[in-house]
Write a protein that holds these residues in place. Structure first.
Motif, PDB file in Angstrom:
ATOM      1  N   GLY A 132     -12.776 -15.569  14.881  1.00  0.00           N
ATOM      2  CA  GLY A 132     -12.764 -14.203  14.387  1.00  0.00           C
ATOM      3  C   GLY A 132     -13.818 -13.299  14.991  1.00  0.00           C
ATOM      4  N   GLU A 133     -14.450 -13.717  16.095  1.00  0.00           N
ATOM      5  CA  GLU A 133     -15.573 -12.962  16.661  1.00  0.00           C
ATOM      6  C   GLU A 133     -15.236 -12.442  18.057  1.00  0.00           C
ATOM      7  OE1 GLU A 133     -19.035 -15.417  16.631  1.00  0.00           O
ATOM      8  OE2 GLU A 133     -18.737 -16.037  14.535  1.00  0.00           O
ATOM      9  N   THR A 141     -13.565  -8.708   4.400  1.00  0.00           N
ATOM     10  CA  THR A 141     -13.428  -8.730   5.851  1.00  0.00           C
ATOM     11  C   THR A 141     -13.460 -10.169   6.334  1.00  0.00           C
ATOM     12  OG1 THR A 141     -15.821  -8.497   6.141  1.00  0.00           O
ATOM     13  CG2 THR A 141     -14.515  -6.472   6.140  1.00  0.00           C
ATOM     14  N   GLY A 142     -13.009 -10.366   7.574  1.00  0.00           N
ATOM     15  CA  GLY A 142     -13.025 -11.705   8.154  1.00  0.00           C
ATOM     16  C   GLY A 142     -11.717 -12.439   7.946  1.00  0.00           C
ATOM     17  N   PHE A 157       0.464  -5.832  -1.372  1.00  0.00           N
ATOM     18  CA  PHE A 157      -0.889  -6.340  -1.598  1.00  0.00           C
ATOM     19  C   PHE A 157      -1.482  -6.731  -0.252  1.00  0.00           C
ATOM     20  CE2 PHE A 157      -3.772  -9.865  -2.880  1.00  0.00           C
ATOM     21  CZ  PHE A 157      -4.470  -9.284  -3.924  1.00  0.00           C
ATOM     22  N   GLU A 158      -2.535  -5.985   0.194  1.00  0.00           N
ATOM     23  CA  GLU A 158      -3.084  -6.239   1.520  1.00  0.00           C
ATOM     24  C   GLU A 158      -4.582  -5.971   1.563  1.00  0.00           C
ATOM     25  OE1 GLU A 158      -1.884  -3.644   4.639  1.00  0.00           O
ATOM     26  OE2 GLU A 158      -2.615  -1.848   3.638  1.00  0.00           O
ATOM     27  N   MET A 159      -5.228  -6.443   2.626  1.00  0.00           N
ATOM     28  CA  MET A 159      -6.635  -6.159   2.851  1.00  0.00           C
ATOM     29  C   MET A 159      -6.816  -4.711   3.298  1.00  0.00           C
ATOM     30  SD  MET A 159      -7.642  -9.697   4.841  1.00  0.00           S
ATOM     31  CE  MET A 159      -9.235  -9.083   5.408  1.00  0.00           C
ATOM     32  N   ARG A 160      -7.913  -4.102   2.851  1.00  0.00           N
ATOM     33  CA  ARG A 160      -8.200  -2.722   3.249  1.00  0.00           C
ATOM     34  C   ARG A 160      -8.433  -2.635   4.764  1.00  0.00           C
ATOM     35  NH1 ARG A 160      -9.401   1.073  -0.151  1.00  0.00           N
ATOM     36  NH2 ARG A 160     -10.021  -0.438  -1.747  1.00  0.00           N
ATOM     37  N   HIS A 161      -9.075  -3.665   5.311  1.00  0.00           N
ATOM     38  CA  HIS A 161      -9.343  -3.706   6.757  1.00  0.00           C
ATOM     39  C   HIS A 161      -8.839  -5.047   7.288  1.00  0.00           C
ATOM     40  CE1 HIS A 161     -11.758  -0.105   6.317  1.00  0.00           C
ATOM     41  NE2 HIS A 161     -12.491  -0.700   5.391  1.00  0.00           N
TER      42      HIS A 161
END
Length: 343
Positions: free
Chosen positions: A104-105, A223-224, A187-191
Motif C-alpha cells: 500500500g506504499e 485509510t490504508g 457503504f464505502e471508504m471516504r478515501h
C-alpha cells in the motif's frame, strides 16, 4: 501445408490443439517439452504455414526468463488468489515468476519497479496501487519493460489492461436488491485505496437513477488497506447513530462487508433474508472468505480464472512480439451474482 497462413503463435496453438505456453516453451527449447508433445508440434508445423518470429524470439532470448508479478497488498486474499494462478501459469510456461507486494506504499512500489529493471525481466504483470501510484514512474517503467496491468487500470499505461467490469458488478447487485426488498445505500471508504471503488460508486449512482430510486452514499473514515477494521469501525458508527435511510447496505467490496458484519454481530443486529432480520448486506468481489461469513455474504464475483489466464496469455503475446503489441488492449470480464444468506 494448409493454404491459410498462421499469423502468430496464438493461432498456431489453437489450430494445433496444444496450449500456447507449451508451444512457446518448445520454440525456446524443443528439448524442454515431452517427446510425444514435441512430435505433435512438429507434425502441426508440417500441416500449417507457420514459422515463429525468429527476430522477436532472438530478442527475447537476450532477456532472462524472469517474470515480475507486483500487487498492492499481498495480505488481501483477492490478490493471493489471482497470484496463485499467475505464478502457476508462468512456471508451466518455463518462466521464473518473482512476486512483490507494495504494502500500500507508493515509495515501495517505486522501489520495486527500480529493482525489477536490474533483473531484466521478460515481462511484468502489475496491479498498481492506483490513486496512490506515481504515474510518471510507472510510465517510465512501462517504456523500459514489457508490462501488462491487471485489476487497477491506469489509462494509457502498459501494453494492456486485464480486469473486471465494475459496472457489471454493481448493476447486478443493485438490480437484485431493489427487486427483492428496499433499495440499497452504498457503504464505502471516504478515501478508497483502490480506484475500482470510485467506478463502483459511479455505477451505483447510475443504476439507482436508471431504476428511479434515490441514492444514498455512506462514507466511512479510514485509510490504508486494513479494510475489515475500517468496515467494522464504520459499521459500529452508523449502527450507533441509527440513521440508516434503508435496511439494505451494499458495500463497495467484500472486505468492508466482512467488517460491517462483525459490527452487526457486536451490536446484536441480525442480518439476512429472514423476516426478523433488521438488515440486508451485499457486496462485491466474492472474496475467498465471503462464503464462510455468518451469514454467508451475497456478492458479485470476479472471474478469477479468466482474469488471471488472460493476463498471462496477453503478457506472453507481448514477449513473443518483441515487447510491444503496437496498440494497447483493454479486456474486461463481467461479474457473476452469487446469492447467499446475507441478502
Amino acid at each position: 501445408m494448409s493454404g491459410s497462413k498462421i499469423k502468430n503463435m496464438e493461432e498456431f496453438a489453437a489450430v494445433s490443439g496444444i496450449s500456447r505456453p507449451t508451444v512457446s516453451k518448445y520454440f525456446h527449447d524443443p528439448e524442454s517439452v515431452r517427446a510425444s508433445t514435441r512430435q505433435r508440434i512438429e507434425a502441426a508445423l508440417e500441416r500449417h504455414d507457420y514459422r515463429p518470429n525468429i527476430f522477436a524470439m532472438n530478442q527475447n532470448r537476450k532477456l532472462t526468463k524472469n517474470i515480475g508479478i507486483i500487487v498492492p497488498y499481498l495480505a488481501d486474499p483477492f490478490f493471493a488468489e489471482i497470484v496463485r494462478v499467475l505464478e502457476r501459469r508462468c512456471i508451466d510456461a518455463g518462466f521464473s515468476p518473482t512476486l512483490f507486494s507494495a504494502h500500500g506504499e507508493q515509495a515501495l512500489e517505486n522501489d520495486i519497479l527500480d529493482g525489477l529493471r536490474s533483473l531484466k525481466p521478460a515481462g511484468v504483470l502489475f496491479a498498481p496501487l492506483g490513486r496512490l501510484s506515481d504515474k510518471s514512474a510507472i510510465e517510465a517503467f512501462c517504456r523500459d519493460v514489457p508490462t501488462v496491468l491487471f485489476d487497477s487500470n491506469l489509462e494509457g499505461l502498459g501494453e494492456a489492461f486485464i480486469g473486471s467490469d465494475n459496472h457489471s458488478f454493481v448493476s447486478q447487485t443493485v438490480e437484485y436488491l431493489t427487486r427483492t426488498g428496499e433499495p440499497p445505500c452504498f457503504f464505502e471508504m471516504r478515501h478508497p485505496a483502490n480506484p475500482n471503488a470510485n467506478k463502483r460508486r459511479k455505477a451505483y449512482l447510475t443504476m439507482m437513477d436508471r431504476l428511479g430510486f434515490e441514492p444514498h452514499v455512506i462514507k466511512i473514515d479510514g485509510t490504508g488497506w486494513g479494510f475489515e477494521e475500517i468496515g467494522r469501525q464504520g459499521g459500529l458508527k452508523v449502527l450507533h447513530e441509527d440513521a440508516l435511510p434503508t435496511n439494505t447496505l451494499l458495500c463497495s467490496n467484500d472486505r468492508l462487508a466482512i467488517g460491517l458484519l462483525s459490527a452487526c454481530y457486536e451490536m446484536g443486529v441480525e442480518v439476512g433474508r429472514k423476516p426478523e432480520a433488521r438488515l440486508r448486506v451485499a457486496s462485491h468481489d466474492d472474496h475467498p472468505f465471503s462464503r464462510f461469513t455468518c451469514p454467508s455474504l451475497t456478492t458479485a464475483a470476479h472471474d478469477y480464472a479468466a482474469v488471471s489466464d488472460n493476463a498471462v496469455d496477453t503478457l506472453f503475446r507481448v514477449v513473443e512480439s518483441g515487447g510491444r503489441l503496437g496498440e494497447r488492449i483493454e479486456t474486461l470480464f463481467p461479474a457473476r451474482l452469487i446469492m447467499r444468506e446475507s441478502a
